[in-house]
Design an enzyme around this catalytic site. Structure first.
Site, mmCIF file in Angstrom:
data_model
loop_
_atom_site.group_PDB
_atom_site.id
_atom_site.type_symbol
_atom_site.label_atom_id
_atom_site.label_comp_id
_atom_site.label_asym_id
_atom_site.label_seq_id
_atom_site.Cartn_x
_atom_site.Cartn_y
_atom_site.Cartn_z
ATOM 1 N N ASP A 25 -2.351 67.238 12.495
ATOM 2 C CA ASP A 25 -1.234 67.778 11.702
ATOM 3 C C ASP A 25 0.086 67.284 12.284
ATOM 4 O O ASP A 25 0.469 67.681 13.374
ATOM 5 C CB ASP A 25 -1.305 69.313 11.729
ATOM 6 C CG ASP A 25 -0.233 69.976 10.869
ATOM 7 O OD1 ASP A 25 0.676 69.289 10.363
ATOM 8 O OD2 ASP A 25 -0.317 71.206 10.699
ATOM 9 N N SER A 69 0.467 77.494 7.172
ATOM 10 C CA SER A 69 1.667 76.772 6.765
ATOM 11 C C SER A 69 2.785 77.767 6.456
ATOM 12 O O SER A 69 3.111 78.606 7.301
ATOM 13 C CB SER A 69 1.336 75.887 5.564
ATOM 14 O OG SER A 69 2.327 74.928 5.364
ATOM 15 N N HIS A 71 -2.336 68.214 8.049
ATOM 16 C CA HIS A 71 -1.883 69.589 7.837
ATOM 17 C C HIS A 71 -2.820 70.348 6.894
ATOM 18 O O HIS A 71 -3.044 71.551 7.069
ATOM 19 C CB HIS A 71 -0.458 69.550 7.272
ATOM 20 C CG HIS A 71 0.099 70.893 6.981
ATOM 21 N ND1 HIS A 71 0.308 71.834 7.969
ATOM 22 C CD2 HIS A 71 0.479 71.490 5.815
ATOM 23 C CE1 HIS A 71 0.803 72.934 7.423
ATOM 24 N NE2 HIS A 71 0.914 72.748 6.122
ATOM 25 N N ASP A 72 -3.359 69.656 5.914
ATOM 26 C CA ASP A 72 -4.244 70.295 4.938
ATOM 27 C C ASP A 72 -5.563 70.790 5.536
ATOM 28 O O ASP A 72 -6.335 71.445 4.833
ATOM 29 C CB ASP A 72 -4.569 69.322 3.792
ATOM 30 C CG ASP A 72 -3.642 69.529 2.601
ATOM 31 O OD1 ASP A 72 -2.778 70.421 2.672
ATOM 32 O OD2 ASP A 72 -3.789 68.801 1.603
#
Lengths: 201, 365
Positions: free
Chosen positions: B313, B147, B346-347
């Protein structure tokens, strides 16, 4: 008939390994789990890069320390600069391409020379299966039924030679294989299970 | 925010020039290290943290008491093996865990607050390079980040190409999209709309804009998950009740979860830092820094690159990683790229994705 020096590799890959210059740059399009790239790197110190569509294969390549980009050969070759590689390799992938003619041109745009291998759909066992059985052949080399195969363009040795001619591509070497052994060029369109060509402009 | 605990930190011996044209003096960088540094200093890995992360990557967080944010990835025998590698993780400038940021003391003996200069990702990287210089580490074995950490890794590769042998950028991008900026703006406006924000001058009062910061965190947190993951985890299930309450309590489990995420966050993070760091991310555009062509940013690099994206994501979708990969190819850099399948959005880079472990381990060896 040449002696295949690396018996651990599929014969067409062993021939490619033999014919790529030490320390050169090569792009393996559809590199699978990277077996040829690893051999090129370890035995010939080749700066080898790969493109592979299958994520699990890419993951294995990266875990082997290879530089492989997940992508589609039909679409992603355009992102590589002209003449970036000494060799572009397309092994057993031409018949899965949406436009084999465009792939051939892209191969010889990004690479000075290219090695292309593909299953020969004019192999006598295939002809026999279609002629006598009346159904699309399922063979040792092409073990998947017509509806689930990735092969969408059924090419023969003669077809490839004609395509090369149409595209102004020069064939500098050709090898033919049956039963995982190299065979002579005579009657190859009948006798060869698959073929390997070295081409250039 | 809880009282700030003591951190391991260094003070940069030189002033730090910023992209804005301003200069920061006496910059402090707080950091943690794991594993032994080899005699030749050749086994150092710089780990870059995400927006709200910090240096406690593989050790207990001093405020929350929770395990490090990448405990599953970093440690003895883990994919980033601290038995082999010396892992350095620093708190970025602008943040609030011991590195110089809006909450740290300015020249007049009070917190900078909004007088702190606006920083960029490249400024953060300049701070990290400053730390490496002090530590005497010329060339990293690898720089690794997910990220915002991935942005730093790419920025380091573009701006300090001789400093890292390997660059591993996960679930990231080379520029913030309009959608990314839009979500951040919602968060910033939530903070600034909180009366307790007081134009950023809340440090002396002890009353912090927790409501605004919690809303910012809640909005951002949604972007870190996938619809599939949220549905699987919460669906439309109710929290601690069998019927809808016909009010505005957290009836749904998902509401209760977001409120919990928001309130936990305000205990460990400074609202002004959130404003500054999201701004830095929004300004991020490596191509723009290099004449508009991303490939030029990486021309002449000697690093090996690996990019990883996740199919669920939608904050930094696979296309963003491909964009970087194509630029690296055009620059002739050795690059690997894989899109991994994972349900967590995304995590995913922080969660249990065994394929990521294999890729990270393989690439670093």
């Amino acid at each position: 008939m040449s002696v295949l020096q690396n018996s651990a590799l599929r014969p067409d890959l062993a021939v490619i390994l033999d014919h790529i210059a030490h320390g050169s740059r090569a792009l393996d399009v559809g590199c699978g789990d990277g077996v040829l790239m690893a051999a090129l790197r370890d035995e010939k110190q080749v700066d080898a890069r790969g493109i592979e569509i299958d994520g699990a294969c890419v993951e294995r390549c990266v875990a082997r320390g290879l530089s492989v980009v997940q992508g589609d050969a039909d679409r992603d070759l355009t992102f590589y600069p002209d003449g970036a590689f000494d060799y572009a390799i397309l092994s057993q992938t031409l018949q899965t391409a949406a436009r084999p003619d465009r792939i051939m041109q892209e191969l010889l745009r990004v690479g000075r020379r290219a090695f292309v291998s593909f299953p020969n759909f004019a192999y006598w066992r295939m002809r026999k299966a279609l002629l006598l059985g009346g159904r699309m052949p399922v063979t040792r080399h092409l073990p998947v039924t017509w509806y689930e195969t990735q092969n969408i363009h059924h090419v023969t040795v003669k077809d490839f030679e004609a395509l090369a001619n149409d595209l102004g591509i020069t064939i500098s070497n050709r090898w033919f294989f049956t039963n995982q052994r190299e065979i002579s060029a005579s009657g190859a369109n009948w006798r060869a299970e698959y073929a390997l060509f070295e081409v250039g402009r | 925010m809880a009282p700030t605990p003591a951190f391991s930190a260094i003070t940069l011996p030189h002033a730090l020039p910023l992209d804005s044209g301003e200069v920061l003096e006496g910059v402090q960088i707080a950091f943690e290290t794991y594993g032994e540094l080899a005699a030749d200093k050749g086994n150092a890995i710089l780990l870059c943290h995400a927006l709200t992360g910090d240096q406690f990557v593989a050790s207990e967080h001093p405020i929350t008491g929770k395990p490090g944010w990448w405990e599953r990835m970093v440690g003895p025998g883990k994919p980033i093996d601290t038995g082999r590698f010396h892992v350095i993780c620093a708190n970025v400038i602008g943040s609030c865990m011991g590195s110089t940021g809006p909450a740290s003391e300015g020249p007049e003996g009070k917190p900078h607050a909004m007088a702190f200069p606006v920083i960029t990702i490249r400024d953060m990287v300049r701070g990290l390079i400053g730390l490496l210089d002090v530590l005497g580490i010329e060339r990293l074995h690898a720089v690794v980040g997910g990220s915002m950490g991935g942005m730093q890794a790419l920025s380091l590769a573009a701006n300090f190409p001789e400093r890292a042998e390997r660059v591993l950028a996960i679930a990231t991008t080379a520029r913030h999209s309009a959608q990314n900026i839009a979500f951040h703006e919602v968060g910033r406006q939530a903070i600034m709309a909180d009366p307790a924000w007081a134009d950023g001058e809340y440090y002396a009062s002890g009353i912090t804009p927790d409501a605004g910061l919690a809303v910012a965190r809640m909005a951002a947190h949604i972007t870190y998950l996938s619809e599939e993951g949220l549905t699987e985890k919460f669906g439309r299930r109710l929290q601690d009740r069998t019927e809808k309450g016909f009010g505005f309590d957290a009836d749904f489990q998902v509401e209760s979860y977001l409120r919990y995420q928001g309130s936990g966050f305000t205990r460990r993070f400074d609202a002004n830092s959130y404003l500054y760091i999201t701004r830095a991310m929004d300004y991020f555009d490596i191509a723009e820094e290099h004449g508009g062509l991303l490939a030029d940013a990486f021309a002449g690099t000697t690093s090996r690159f690996c990019l990883v994206s996740f199919d669920s994501d939608w904050l930094y979708p696979t296309a963003e990683s491909r964009h970087v990969v194509h630029a690296l190819n055009a620059a002739g850099a050795p690059v690997s790229f894989v899109e991994l399948s994972a349900p967590f959005g995304h995590d995913s880079f922080l969660l249990e994705v065994p394929a990521l472990d294999r890729v990270v381990k393989g690439f670093l060896e």
